[in-house]
Motif scaffolding. Sequence first.
Motif, PDB file in Angstrom:
ATOM      1  N   PRO A  23      14.553 -12.602  20.836  1.00  0.00           N
ATOM      2  CA  PRO A  23      15.938 -12.186  21.081  1.00  0.00           C
ATOM      3  C   PRO A  23      16.047 -10.739  21.568  1.00  0.00           C
ATOM      4  N   LYS A  24      15.424 -10.447  22.672  1.00  0.00           N
ATOM      5  CA  LYS A  24      15.496  -9.108  23.261  1.00  0.00           C
ATOM      6  C   LYS A  24      16.012  -9.242  24.692  1.00  0.00           C
ATOM      7  N   ALA A  25      16.673  -8.210  25.192  1.00  0.00           N
ATOM      8  CA  ALA A  25      17.221  -8.246  26.549  1.00  0.00           C
ATOM      9  C   ALA A  25      16.106  -8.314  27.589  1.00  0.00           C
ATOM     10  N   ALA A  26      14.959  -7.717  27.289  1.00  0.00           N
ATOM     11  CA  ALA A  26      13.859  -7.690  28.252  1.00  0.00           C
ATOM     12  C   ALA A  26      13.236  -9.062  28.445  1.00  0.00           C
ATOM     13  N   SER A  27      13.378  -9.963  27.480  1.00  0.00           N
ATOM     14  CA  SER A  27      12.714 -11.256  27.589  1.00  0.00           C
ATOM     15  C   SER A  27      13.274 -12.093  28.739  1.00  0.00           C
ATOM     16  N   GLU A  28      14.561 -11.973  29.032  1.00  0.00           N
ATOM     17  CA  GLU A  28      15.134 -12.714  30.166  1.00  0.00           C
ATOM     18  C   GLU A  28      14.524 -12.253  31.479  1.00  0.00           C
ATOM     19  N   LEU A  29      14.391 -10.951  31.649  1.00  0.00           N
ATOM     20  CA  LEU A  29      13.777 -10.426  32.867  1.00  0.00           C
ATOM     21  C   LEU A  29      12.321 -10.856  32.978  1.00  0.00           C
ATOM     22  N   LEU A  30      11.613 -10.847  31.855  1.00  0.00           N
ATOM     23  CA  LEU A  30      10.195 -11.199  31.872  1.00  0.00           C
ATOM     24  C   LEU A  30       9.971 -12.687  32.110  1.00  0.00           C
ATOM     25  N   ILE A  31      10.903 -13.542  31.675  1.00  0.00           N
ATOM     26  CA  ILE A  31      10.792 -14.977  31.963  1.00  0.00           C
ATOM     27  C   ILE A  31      10.846 -15.210  33.463  1.00  0.00           C
ATOM     28  N   LYS A  32      11.804 -14.583  34.126  1.00  0.00           N
ATOM     29  CA  LYS A  32      11.920 -14.728  35.580  1.00  0.00           C
ATOM     30  C   LYS A  32      10.683 -14.191  36.287  1.00  0.00           C
ATOM     31  N   LEU A  33      10.194 -13.058  35.813  1.00  0.00           N
ATOM     32  CA  LEU A  33       9.032 -12.438  36.440  1.00  0.00           C
ATOM     33  C   LEU A  33       7.775 -13.269  36.226  1.00  0.00           C
ATOM     34  N   LEU A  34       7.621 -13.846  35.047  1.00  0.00           N
ATOM     35  CA  LEU A  34       6.460 -14.692  34.762  1.00  0.00           C
ATOM     36  C   LEU A  34       6.499 -15.967  35.597  1.00  0.00           C
ATOM     37  N   ASN A  35       7.678 -16.553  35.756  1.00  0.00           N
ATOM     38  CA  ASN A  35       7.820 -17.725  36.629  1.00  0.00           C
ATOM     39  C   ASN A  35       7.474 -17.386  38.069  1.00  0.00           C
ATOM     40  N   SER A  36       7.893 -16.221  38.517  1.00  0.00           N
ATOM     41  CA  SER A  36       7.592 -15.791  39.881  1.00  0.00           C
ATOM     42  C   SER A  36       6.097 -15.586  40.085  1.00  0.00           C
ATOM     43  N   ALA A  37       5.432 -14.967  39.110  1.00  0.00           N
ATOM     44  CA  ALA A  37       3.988 -14.746  39.222  1.00  0.00           C
ATOM     45  C   ALA A  37       3.237 -16.073  39.216  1.00  0.00           C
ATOM     46  N   ALA A  38       3.680 -17.020  38.388  1.00  0.00           N
ATOM     47  CA  ALA A  38       3.043 -18.335  38.354  1.00  0.00           C
ATOM     48  C   ALA A  38       3.234 -19.077  39.669  1.00  0.00           C
ATOM     49  N   ALA A  39       4.417 -18.971  40.255  1.00  0.00           N
ATOM     50  CA  ALA A  39       4.672 -19.595  41.556  1.00  0.00           C
ATOM     51  C   ALA A  39       3.826 -18.949  42.647  1.00  0.00           C
ATOM     52  N   ASN A  40       3.663 -17.620  42.588  1.00  0.00           N
ATOM     53  CA  ASN A  40       2.797 -16.940  43.549  1.00  0.00           C
ATOM     54  C   ASN A  40       1.358 -17.429  43.422  1.00  0.00           C
ATOM     55  N   ALA A  41       0.898 -17.634  42.199  1.00  0.00           N
ATOM     56  CA  ALA A  41      -0.468 -18.101  41.971  1.00  0.00           C
ATOM     57  C   ALA A  41      -0.672 -19.496  42.556  1.00  0.00           C
ATOM     58  N   GLU A  42       0.311 -20.378  42.317  1.00  0.00           N
ATOM     59  CA  GLU A  42       0.194 -21.755  42.813  1.00  0.00           C
ATOM     60  C   GLU A  42       0.299 -21.834  44.332  1.00  0.00           C
ATOM     61  N   ASN A  43       1.325 -21.199  44.880  1.00  0.00           N
ATOM     62  CA  ASN A  43       1.618 -21.369  46.307  1.00  0.00           C
ATOM     63  C   ASN A  43       0.750 -20.518  47.221  1.00  0.00           C
ATOM     64  N   ASN A  44       0.491 -19.278  46.831  1.00  0.00           N
ATOM     65  CA  ASN A  44      -0.208 -18.363  47.729  1.00  0.00           C
ATOM     66  C   ASN A  44      -1.710 -18.327  47.515  1.00  0.00           C
ATOM     67  N   HIS A  45      -2.163 -18.611  46.281  1.00  0.00           N
ATOM     68  CA  HIS A  45      -3.584 -18.449  45.965  1.00  0.00           C
ATOM     69  C   HIS A  45      -4.255 -19.742  45.539  1.00  0.00           C
ATOM     70  N   ASN A  46      -3.522 -20.871  45.543  1.00  0.00           N
ATOM     71  CA  ASN A  46      -4.054 -22.183  45.169  1.00  0.00           C
ATOM     72  C   ASN A  46      -4.746 -22.174  43.804  1.00  0.00           C
ATOM     73  N   MET A  47      -4.137 -21.524  42.844  1.00  0.00           N
ATOM     74  CA  MET A  47      -4.673 -21.472  41.487  1.00  0.00           C
ATOM     75  C   MET A  47      -4.006 -22.556  40.650  1.00  0.00           C
ATOM     76  N   ASP A  48      -4.723 -23.051  39.643  1.00  0.00           N
ATOM     77  CA  ASP A  48      -4.190 -24.084  38.759  1.00  0.00           C
ATOM     78  C   ASP A  48      -3.283 -23.441  37.711  1.00  0.00           C
ATOM     79  N   LYS A  49      -2.054 -23.923  37.631  1.00  0.00           N
ATOM     80  CA  LYS A  49      -1.067 -23.317  36.738  1.00  0.00           C
ATOM     81  C   LYS A  49      -1.462 -23.444  35.263  1.00  0.00           C
ATOM     82  N   ASN A  50      -2.227 -24.491  34.921  1.00  0.00           N
ATOM     83  CA  ASN A  50      -2.609 -24.713  33.523  1.00  0.00           C
ATOM     84  C   ASN A  50      -3.711 -23.767  33.058  1.00  0.00           C
ATOM     85  N   ASN A  51      -4.444 -23.150  33.981  1.00  0.00           N
ATOM     86  CA  ASN A  51      -5.551 -22.256  33.616  1.00  0.00           C
ATOM     87  C   ASN A  51      -5.182 -20.782  33.721  1.00  0.00           C
ATOM     88  N   LEU A  52      -3.925 -20.473  33.927  1.00  0.00           N
ATOM     89  CA  LEU A  52      -3.524 -19.075  34.118  1.00  0.00           C
ATOM     90  C   LEU A  52      -3.275 -18.384  32.783  1.00  0.00           C
TER      91      LEU A  52
END
Length: 113
Positions: free
Chosen positions: A40-69
């Motif tokens: 329950p912190k204000a920063a957690s909402e920002l970090l959720i979006k940022l973590l989703n973005s980094a995971a999408a970058n890994a999948e789409n740009n670097h062909n990394m497996d999302k389950n092993n990140l």
Amino acid sequence: MEARAKLSYARISSRKVKIVIDMIRNKPVGEAMGILKNTPKAASELLIKLLNSAAANAENNHNMDKNNLYVAEVYANQGPTLKRVRPRAQGRAFRIRKRTSHITIVLKELGQE
């Protein structure tokens, strides 16, 4: 191989963000997401979006497996401070500092250092 995402000029103090990012450092992405959703912190909402973005970058740009990140690096640096003035008693002025931060998340695959 690494995937990163950066949020610049977030309107939250880096000191407040560091409390939350210390909880998700070196955790798998799924576990880190669970921690952030239940924090329950204000920063957690920002970090959720940022973590989703980094995971999408890994999948789409670097062909990394999302389950092993996992979250290899995460840090929050201080950004520029917005300075405002608030009137006080007897004609004085009081400085209000609205702090910003730059947050970066780096994801890597397990077993590939």
